[in-house]
Design a protein around this motif. Structure first.
Motif, short mmCIF file in Angstrom:
data_model
loop_
_atom_site.label_atom_id
_atom_site.label_comp_id
_atom_site.label_asym_id
_atom_site.label_seq_id
_atom_site.Cartn_x
_atom_site.Cartn_y
_atom_site.Cartn_z
N ASN A 29 0.83 -1.20 0.00
CA ASN A 29 0.00 0.00 0.00
C ASN A 29 0.86 1.25 0.00
OD1 ASN A 29 -0.02 -0.97 3.16
ND2 ASN A 29 0.13 1.25 2.99
N SER A 30 0.25 2.32 -0.47
CA SER A 30 0.83 3.65 -0.37
C SER A 30 -0.29 4.58 0.07
CB SER A 30 1.43 4.09 -1.70
OG SER A 30 2.09 5.34 -1.57
N GLY A 31 0.07 5.81 0.35
CA GLY A 31 -0.95 6.74 0.78
C GLY A 31 -0.36 8.03 1.29
N LEU A 32 -1.09 8.68 2.18
CA LEU A 32 -0.69 9.96 2.72
C LEU A 32 -0.84 9.94 4.24
CD1 LEU A 32 -2.59 12.25 0.18
CD2 LEU A 32 -0.14 11.74 0.18
N SER A 33 0.10 10.58 4.93
CA SER A 33 0.04 10.65 6.39
C SER A 33 0.42 12.06 6.84
CB SER A 33 0.95 9.62 7.04
OG SER A 33 2.29 9.75 6.60
N ARG A 34 -0.08 12.43 8.00
CA ARG A 34 0.22 13.74 8.58
C ARG A 34 -0.06 13.69 10.07
NH1 ARG A 34 -3.97 17.34 9.82
NH2 ARG A 34 -6.07 16.59 9.31
N PHE A 35 0.29 14.76 10.78
CA PHE A 35 -0.11 14.93 12.16
C PHE A 35 -1.30 15.87 12.23
CE2 PHE A 35 4.35 13.71 13.26
CZ PHE A 35 4.03 12.66 14.11
N GLY A 36 -2.20 15.60 13.17
CA GLY A 36 -3.30 16.48 13.48
C GLY A 36 -3.25 16.88 14.94
N GLY A 37 -4.11 17.81 15.33
CA GLY A 37 -4.12 18.26 16.71
C GLY A 37 -3.50 19.64 16.86
N GLU A 38 -3.70 20.25 18.03
CA GLU A 38 -3.26 21.62 18.27
C GLU A 38 -1.75 21.78 18.17
OE1 GLU A 38 -4.76 22.46 22.10
OE2 GLU A 38 -6.87 22.34 21.53
N LYS A 211 -3.99 8.34 19.98
CA LYS A 211 -2.88 8.36 20.93
C LYS A 211 -2.15 9.69 20.82
CE LYS A 211 0.44 6.75 23.64
NZ LYS A 211 0.23 6.39 25.06
N ASN A 212 -2.08 10.43 21.92
CA ASN A 212 -1.45 11.74 21.93
C ASN A 212 0.07 11.59 22.03
OD1 ASN A 212 -0.73 14.42 22.18
ND2 ASN A 212 -1.82 14.75 24.11
N TYR A 213 0.80 12.00 21.00
CA TYR A 213 2.26 11.91 20.99
C TYR A 213 2.90 12.82 22.03
CZ TYR A 213 2.95 9.10 16.76
OH TYR A 213 3.00 8.07 15.85
N ARG A 214 2.20 13.85 22.46
CA ARG A 214 2.76 14.84 23.38
C ARG A 214 2.22 14.71 24.80
NH1 ARG A 214 7.20 16.52 21.33
NH2 ARG A 214 7.09 14.28 21.28
N ALA A 215 1.54 13.62 25.09
CA ALA A 215 0.89 13.48 26.40
C ALA A 215 1.89 13.41 27.55
CB ALA A 215 0.02 12.23 26.41
N ASN A 216 3.15 13.07 27.27
CA ASN A 216 4.14 12.92 28.34
C ASN A 216 4.80 14.24 28.74
OD1 ASN A 216 5.49 13.23 25.93
ND2 ASN A 216 7.16 11.85 26.46
N LEU A 217 4.40 15.36 28.13
CA LEU A 217 4.99 16.65 28.47
C LEU A 217 4.27 17.25 29.66
CD1 LEU A 217 5.63 18.25 24.96
CD2 LEU A 217 7.21 16.98 26.42
N ASP A 218 5.00 17.49 30.74
CA ASP A 218 4.41 18.06 31.95
C ASP A 218 4.16 19.56 31.76
OD1 ASP A 218 4.54 15.63 33.24
OD2 ASP A 218 6.57 16.01 34.02
N GLY A 219 3.08 20.03 32.35
CA GLY A 219 2.80 21.46 32.37
C GLY A 219 2.32 22.02 31.05
N ALA A 220 1.89 21.16 30.14
CA ALA A 220 1.41 21.65 28.85
C ALA A 220 0.22 20.81 28.40
CB ALA A 220 2.51 21.59 27.80
N ASN A 221 -0.70 21.44 27.72
CA ASN A 221 -1.87 20.74 27.19
C ASN A 221 -1.69 20.61 25.68
OD1 ASN A 221 -4.38 19.53 27.00
ND2 ASN A 221 -5.47 21.49 26.85
N MET A 222 -0.71 19.79 25.30
CA MET A 222 -0.37 19.66 23.88
C MET A 222 -1.02 18.40 23.32
SD MET A 222 3.68 20.72 24.10
CE MET A 222 3.81 21.04 22.34
N LYS A 223 -1.45 18.51 22.06
CA LYS A 223 -2.15 17.40 21.42
C LYS A 223 -1.56 17.16 20.04
CE LYS A 223 -6.57 18.00 23.84
NZ LYS A 223 -6.08 19.02 24.79
N LEU A 224 -1.22 15.90 19.78
CA LEU A 224 -0.59 15.54 18.51
C LEU A 224 -0.99 14.11 18.16
CD1 LEU A 224 1.50 16.82 16.48
CD2 LEU A 224 3.22 15.43 17.65
N TYR A 225 -1.65 13.94 17.01
CA TYR A 225 -2.19 12.64 16.63
C TYR A 225 -1.87 12.35 15.16
CZ TYR A 225 -5.12 13.94 20.64
OH TYR A 225 -5.56 14.37 21.86
N THR A 226 -1.82 11.08 14.80
CA THR A 226 -1.56 10.71 13.42
C THR A 226 -2.86 10.58 12.63
OG1 THR A 226 -1.46 8.39 14.14
CG2 THR A 226 0.63 9.54 13.80
N ARG A 227 -2.75 10.86 11.34
CA ARG A 227 -3.84 10.69 10.39
C ARG A 227 -3.26 9.99 9.16
NH1 ARG A 227 -5.98 12.16 14.62
NH2 ARG A 227 -6.93 14.19 14.97
N VAL A 228 -3.89 8.89 8.73
CA VAL A 228 -3.33 8.10 7.64
C VAL A 228 -4.42 7.70 6.65
CG1 VAL A 228 -1.86 6.15 7.00
CG2 VAL A 228 -1.68 7.12 9.29
#
Length: 237
Positions: A29-38, A211-228
């Motif tokens: 397969n092939s396709g497109l991927s990106r990050f989503g979230g704030e 799954k939030n890629y940035r969930a382990n950062l203390d003191g921040a409400n960061m959100k980062l998710y994959t889209r495929v």
């Protein structure tokens, strides 16, 4: 998430007991991927310095612009007499994301300005071992089998690399070649449709990471998710 997989397992027991047949296939397969979230970025900045000795870096390399992804997998699925499906895919894939670099910030010996127009891109490349348990329904059979499926990617990251580069107006180039230390198990609910004619098939699917890629950062409400988004070619045994 655990409840979902327990439900899949329960369906599996029922399907195994009443399965009409089992199908095996291989897919590329092939396709497109990106990050989503704030915390994703469509456009970002490279921080540079040509005299202080610090290497260049990108302020936010996690791009929200689509880039090419590709992979290969093996699939096994039960097909019941009524058309119910239960299956899984296992494979290896590489997802890429991209952000545009439109400026560089830092001291340059030949310029009094700290901000410099630039043209470049920040790319994150992640290699995954990917599993996808799913359920579904064969809505049409013979001469074309048409399958609708719902499941979830479970992606185990193997390598995460940054490959970023930018060129300033005067032609000065900066490149980043960095292997990142992050490791993540990614969950992406996935909806797909596959059509088979004889041994050959075509699939289209979309996976929306939770799954939030940035969930382990203390003191921040960061959100980062994959889209495929994927398009695949299958050979059914």
């Amino acid at each position: 998430m655990k409840k979902v997989y327990l439900l899949l397992l329960a369906f599996g027991c029922v399907s195994a007991a009443y399965a009409q047949k089992m199908e095996y296939s291989a897919q590329v397969n092939s396709g497109l991927s990106r990050f989503g979230g704030e915390s994703s970025a469509g456009t970002t900045t490279m921080v540079i310095n040509d005299t202080w000795g610090s290497p260049p870096r990108v302020t936010n390399p996690y791009g929200s612009r689509y880039s090419v992804a590709y992979g290969a997998s093996l699939q096994a699925q039960f097909v019941s007499a009524s058309g119910f499906l239960l299956g899984t895919q296992a494979g290896y894939e590489q997802l890429r994301t991209r952000a545009k670099i439109d400026k560089a910030f830092g001291y340059m010996s030949h310029s009094s300005s700290m901000t410099h127009p630039a043209d470049g891109k920040a790319v994150i490349i992640t290699d995954y071992i990917n599993l996808q348990p799913y359920i579904g329904w064969r809505v049409k059979q013979n001469p074309i089998d048409l399958d609708l499926t719902l499941g979830s990617d479970i992606g185990f990251s193997q390598k995460i690399k940054e490959r970023s580069e930018a060129t300033l107006e005067d032609g000065t180039e900066f490149k980043i070649r960095k292997d990142r230390s992050e490791s993540i198990t990614d969950f992406r609910p996935r909806l797909g449709i596959t059509g088979y004619h004889g041994h050959f098939g075509v699939s289209v699917s979309y996976a929306h990471g939770i799954k939030n890629y940035r969930a382990n950062l203390d003191g921040a409400n960061m959100k980062l998710y994959t889209r495929v988004l994927r398009v695949g070619l299958l050979y059914r045994l």
